[in-house]
Design a protein around this motif. Structure first.
Motif, short mmCIF file in Angstrom:
data_model
loop_
_atom_site.label_atom_id
_atom_site.label_comp_id
_atom_site.label_asym_id
_atom_site.label_seq_id
_atom_site.Cartn_x
_atom_site.Cartn_y
_atom_site.Cartn_z
N SER A 1 0.83 -1.21 0.00
CA SER A 1 0.00 0.00 0.00
C SER A 1 0.86 1.26 0.00
N TYR A 2 2.02 1.19 0.64
CA TYR A 2 2.97 2.31 0.68
C TYR A 2 3.45 2.65 -0.74
N PHE A 3 3.89 1.63 -1.46
CA PHE A 3 4.40 1.86 -2.82
C PHE A 3 3.27 2.26 -3.77
N GLU A 4 2.10 1.66 -3.61
CA GLU A 4 0.96 2.00 -4.47
C GLU A 4 0.51 3.44 -4.24
N TYR A 5 0.56 3.88 -2.99
CA TYR A 5 0.15 5.25 -2.67
C TYR A 5 1.02 6.26 -3.40
N TYR A 6 2.33 6.06 -3.37
CA TYR A 6 3.22 7.03 -3.99
C TYR A 6 3.30 6.89 -5.50
N LYS A 7 2.98 5.72 -6.02
CA LYS A 7 2.82 5.60 -7.47
C LYS A 7 1.63 6.43 -7.92
N GLY A 8 0.54 6.35 -7.12
CA GLY A 8 -0.63 7.17 -7.43
C GLY A 8 -0.32 8.65 -7.35
#
Length: 260
Positions: free
Chosen positions: A201-208
């Motif tokens: 979720s951490y990596f997905e958040y910053y990709k978004g």
């Protein structure tokens, strides 16, 4: 800290906890709040430290204290003892949210006590070992939603107090973790499952965030690291690291003796 007073980062993360709609039958979420000169919500007060329970779509104050230094090890011990005594459950985990400065300086800043140092690794160790929880059991994981706290020194410190460490070796963006991961936690979730959700979720958040800012012509591309470390195996890594440095010391001495 100023992560809240200058931008409301703590309030945003608590909003993420609420919006995650986690299962309150399977999970208790308690937040100890303090250490900032300004809150970006109307419920938390700078005139007190307090423990709040996140319950579905509401946040309820369950215990208030006078303002005290958040970098004092006794403050952390007090929080852990309160939760352990009042929320009996099968497993416990702890997340430490704020600035992090690595093993040399430690964790945490309190704006209301500007002359206080950060909580050193020895202070963290003292805070944990001063609790009833650690006398009876250990944490499933200890996480640092903070910069620079994933190191072998931190892992070695916590190996008796937790099964896993979740932390970043590099700096974290100011928004920190994405607490939407709470919505995926249930009674059947293993600690490794939860750790993977936190990291994903951490990596997905910053990709978004990167995709969002790119639509305005901005290049938002932070170097992200977040790691889950099995503390039950950390002694093997320490022995290997000791052997590596021993080799280099002897190799260096051998080279000097040949030159001389």
């Amino acid at each position: 800290s100023d992560l809240e007073s200058k931008g409301g980062a703590a309030t945003s993360d608590i909003d993420e906890m609420v919006r995650s709609k986690f299962n309150t039958e399977d999970l208790n979420v308690l937040v100890y709040a303090g250490g900032t000169k300004k809150w970006y919500n109307d419920q938390f007060k700078t005139t007190e430290n307090a423990i709040y329970e996140v319950e579905g779509e509401k946040v309820t104050k369950v215990k208030s204290y006078s303002v005290k230094d958040m970098t004092d090890y006794k403050t952390l011990s007090e929080f852990i003892d309160y939760v352990y005594e009042n929320y009996k459950t099968d497993l416990y985990s702890l997340i430490l949210w704020d600035h992090g400065s690595g093993p040399m300086i430690g964790y945490g800043v309190d704006e209301n006590y500007p002359k206080s140092d950060s909580m050193s690794l020895l202070d963290i160790d003292k805070a944990l070992n001063n609790t009833k929880l650690i006398k009876d059991t250990k944490f499933e994981f200890i996480g640092f939603d903070a910069c620079l706290m994933s190191s072998i020194e931190v892992a070695n410190l916590l190996k008796e107090e937790a099964n896993f460490l979740i932390a970043s070796a590099e700096v974290e963006p100011g928004a920190g973790w994405d607490y939407s991961f709470l919505g995926s936690v249930n009674k059947d979730s293993s600690t490794i499952d939860i750790g993977k959700k936190i990291i994903d979720s951490y990596f997905e958040y910053y990709k978004g965030a990167k995709d969002y800012y790119s639509t305005f012509g901005y290049n938002f591309d932070p170097d992200l690291t977040l790691t889950m470390v099995d503390l039950n195996n950390i002694n093997k890594a320490i022995v290997s690291l000791d052997n590596l440095f021993t080799f280099f010391v002897f190799a260096n001495e051998w080279t000097i003796s040949q030159v001389s």
